[in-house]
Scaffold this motif. Sequence first.
Motif, PDB file in Angstrom:
ATOM      1  N   GLN A 157       0.831  -1.198   0.000  1.00  0.00           N
ATOM      2  CA  GLN A 157       0.000   0.000   0.000  1.00  0.00           C
ATOM      3  C   GLN A 157       0.871   1.256   0.000  1.00  0.00           C
ATOM      4  OE1 GLN A 157      -2.489   0.972  -1.343  1.00  0.00           O
ATOM      5  NE2 GLN A 157      -4.195   0.283  -0.087  1.00  0.00           N
ATOM      6  N   ARG A 158       2.029   1.193   0.621  1.00  0.00           N
ATOM      7  CA  ARG A 158       2.961   2.330   0.563  1.00  0.00           C
ATOM      8  C   ARG A 158       3.404   2.585  -0.884  1.00  0.00           C
ATOM      9  NH1 ARG A 158       5.240   3.883   5.673  1.00  0.00           N
ATOM     10  NH2 ARG A 158       4.334   2.577   7.309  1.00  0.00           N
ATOM     11  N   VAL A 159       3.634   1.517  -1.627  1.00  0.00           N
ATOM     12  CA  VAL A 159       4.014   1.677  -3.036  1.00  0.00           C
ATOM     13  C   VAL A 159       2.859   2.307  -3.820  1.00  0.00           C
ATOM     14  CG1 VAL A 159       4.661   0.456  -5.167  1.00  0.00           C
ATOM     15  CG2 VAL A 159       5.667  -0.224  -2.967  1.00  0.00           C
ATOM     16  N   GLY A 160       1.630   1.861  -3.523  1.00  0.00           N
ATOM     17  CA  GLY A 160       0.462   2.444  -4.184  1.00  0.00           C
ATOM     18  C   GLY A 160       0.355   3.939  -3.912  1.00  0.00           C
ATOM     19  N   ILE A 161       0.697   4.333  -2.701  1.00  0.00           N
ATOM     20  CA  ILE A 161       0.656   5.762  -2.343  1.00  0.00           C
ATOM     21  C   ILE A 161       1.776   6.512  -3.053  1.00  0.00           C
ATOM     22  CG2 ILE A 161       0.938   7.384  -0.415  1.00  0.00           C
ATOM     23  CD1 ILE A 161      -0.412   5.168   1.358  1.00  0.00           C
ATOM     24  N   ALA A 162       2.975   5.917  -3.102  1.00  0.00           N
ATOM     25  CA  ALA A 162       4.104   6.565  -3.789  1.00  0.00           C
ATOM     26  C   ALA A 162       3.773   6.784  -5.268  1.00  0.00           C
ATOM     27  CB  ALA A 162       5.364   5.707  -3.644  1.00  0.00           C
ATOM     28  N   ARG A 163       3.137   5.801  -5.896  1.00  0.00           N
ATOM     29  CA  ARG A 163       2.759   5.943  -7.303  1.00  0.00           C
ATOM     30  C   ARG A 163       1.773   7.102  -7.483  1.00  0.00           C
ATOM     31  NH1 ARG A 163      -0.278   1.007 -10.113  1.00  0.00           N
ATOM     32  NH2 ARG A 163      -1.699   1.431  -8.397  1.00  0.00           N
ATOM     33  N   ALA A 164       0.828   7.214  -6.517  1.00  0.00           N
ATOM     34  CA  ALA A 164      -0.182   8.261  -6.642  1.00  0.00           C
ATOM     35  C   ALA A 164       0.425   9.657  -6.515  1.00  0.00           C
ATOM     36  CB  ALA A 164      -1.279   8.055  -5.599  1.00  0.00           C
ATOM     37  N   ILE A 165       1.447   9.812  -5.661  1.00  0.00           N
ATOM     38  CA  ILE A 165       2.005  11.158  -5.471  1.00  0.00           C
ATOM     39  C   ILE A 165       3.175  11.436  -6.408  1.00  0.00           C
ATOM     40  CG2 ILE A 165       1.257  11.299  -3.058  1.00  0.00           C
ATOM     41  CD1 ILE A 165       4.171  10.721  -2.237  1.00  0.00           C
ATOM     42  N   ALA A 166       3.525  10.471  -7.274  1.00  0.00           N
ATOM     43  CA  ALA A 166       4.722  10.597  -8.115  1.00  0.00           C
ATOM     44  C   ALA A 166       4.727  11.877  -8.943  1.00  0.00           C
ATOM     45  CB  ALA A 166       4.859   9.366  -9.018  1.00  0.00           C
ATOM     46  N   VAL A 167       3.580  12.234  -9.520  1.00  0.00           N
ATOM     47  CA  VAL A 167       3.563  13.380 -10.426  1.00  0.00           C
ATOM     48  C   VAL A 167       3.079  14.652  -9.718  1.00  0.00           C
ATOM     49  CG1 VAL A 167       3.329  11.959 -12.480  1.00  0.00           C
ATOM     50  CG2 VAL A 167       1.263  12.769 -11.306  1.00  0.00           C
ATOM     51  N   SER A 168       3.187  14.650  -8.384  1.00  0.00           N
ATOM     52  CA  SER A 168       2.803  15.807  -7.563  1.00  0.00           C
ATOM     53  C   SER A 168       1.380  16.292  -7.838  1.00  0.00           C
ATOM     54  CB  SER A 168       3.780  16.983  -7.778  1.00  0.00           C
ATOM     55  OG  SER A 168       5.090  16.549  -7.605  1.00  0.00           O
TER      56      SER A 168
END
Lengths: 322, 267
Positions: A157-168
């Motif tokens: 789930q942390r990876v899912g969150i990182a993907r979501a915030i990747a493009v700011s």
Amino acid sequence: MLDQPLLQVRGLKKTFPIDGGRRLVAVDGVDLEIKAGETLALVGESGSGKSTVARCIVRLVEPTGGDVVIGGDSILGLQPSRLVGVYRRIQMVFQDPNASLNPRMSVRQVLEEPLHLHLYLLRSERDARVRELIEMVGLTPAHLDRYPHELSGGQRQRVGIARAIAVSPEIVILDEPTSSLDVSIRGQILDLLLELQERLHLAYLFITHDLQVVQHVAHRVAVMYLGGIVETGPTKELFADPRHPYTRALLSAAPVARWGVKRTRTRLSGEISSAIDPPDACRLAGRCPFARPSCSDARPPLTDIGGGRAVACPVVIERIPT
Amino acid sequence: MSDALLEIEDYSGAFVGETGELTPVLHGVSYRLKTGMMTAVVGESGSGKSLVALSILGIQPPAFERSSGRMLFRGSDLLELDERAMQGIRGAEISMVFQDARAALNPVFTVGRQLADVWQLQHGGSRRAAMTQAIEALRRVSIPEPERRALQYPHQFSGGMAQRAMIAMASLICEPSLLILDEPTTGLDVTIQSDIMELIVELSRTRGLTTCLITHDLGVVAETCQEVVVMNAGRVVETGSAEAIFTRPSDGYTQRLLSASQLVEAA
């Protein structure tokens, strides 16, 4: 302009055709507003339509009617090819990280994909961004070369969150992000989301059925029942003094993990009624302990009662002393 | 004479891998289910709480191999009984309700028939009498129009209704002395969950059942159980009265689990 909401949903409607010419009305006239940096929790039980609202906002399903405005731009009229620009501003985290991460992609590939799609970065810049992202969500660069099956549920789930915030993005839709996790992991993921919100000034649309989570993270709450919002208001006030009969039933049904807490339940009769070709009436009328004949005449509108609160129930509004 | 209906003593075991290697999963698990009480077994995924419960009924996964332990039910060790004797225990003495009731019911028979079959198996009598008992059991767990519902198949039941039917089967049709509930309300909506738990408490009380509730939800435990067993990573880390566990937890894991379950400050 400063108070302009970042996300506005107006009269959102989604119906699904089913056999025999009937229609399932999943979302029926939903209005929402979220300001920058704010968390709005959308709560409701299964079948209330809360996930469909989320999917309509990002056009993973096409709404039947209404409008979604992000930062002043309506996105429902856009050609699908133009949606890419919208997805730089709004991103989504899904409930089940097992299903939402491609098992054949390493964590690095998962995080690079949105960067490829949205930003023109040099190789070195991209590498640096990926490392920054993985550390922002509390993992280490060593995790980048792992595959989803090598991670725990909380790490996925942390990876899912990182993907979501990747493009700011400015807005992140969180669709039950902690529902598949154990309670000890739930707390860690919520803390991470709160920390990221403060650091990046993110707005969250937080979809959940977990009322403890709502109280922990949300500034405002919207309660959904059978496709419509029945009550909305600031979290503290709404939990302290729920007005709509459905909100009362929902809040009073949630058990509390403390010794000696006694609840007084507001009870509804029966179970959630069908969303197929519903009549123009209050959706709760058949189950409501306060119902009267006029409740079956028309669907009550969400009515402002002051203090940033609104309720879709004329029966309880009449009882409020003025 | 002990006041415990079931005593689990030093139950240990491991999963056997394809190549014969052993992965130990239960480490000397001991707890007691006191007669007439509702005992919660709480823990997170992988704690072993369900595995122990399945072992009570002898329906643990085939890959699990016991290395030590006893399970004394009315003084005799369940683990030493042969399959024939176990069949006499299952249902009649100890019955179980599973998390996903629609998956636990047989999809190709009507709900009424499944209840009636179990009634006939346990109590004999005519087909017609068994169906009458099935309908009465459905009525007792507040299923509306039980005569009509009895003729429906599990897929025509909502999750909450199917769980009511399972509870009817496990408690009213089987008439056991020990009822084990494995996450009976997980996956159900909170309003339905509350109704189901109230039903379970009411049935246990009126029928004098000894009940074992396996759950990860401490909120449900605080409201319904008298005794609590806390498990973590295949071990029992703490046991005690519900009041003691909630107000003075002594084990570090119990304390962490409790605070993780109490996101919101007390009012």
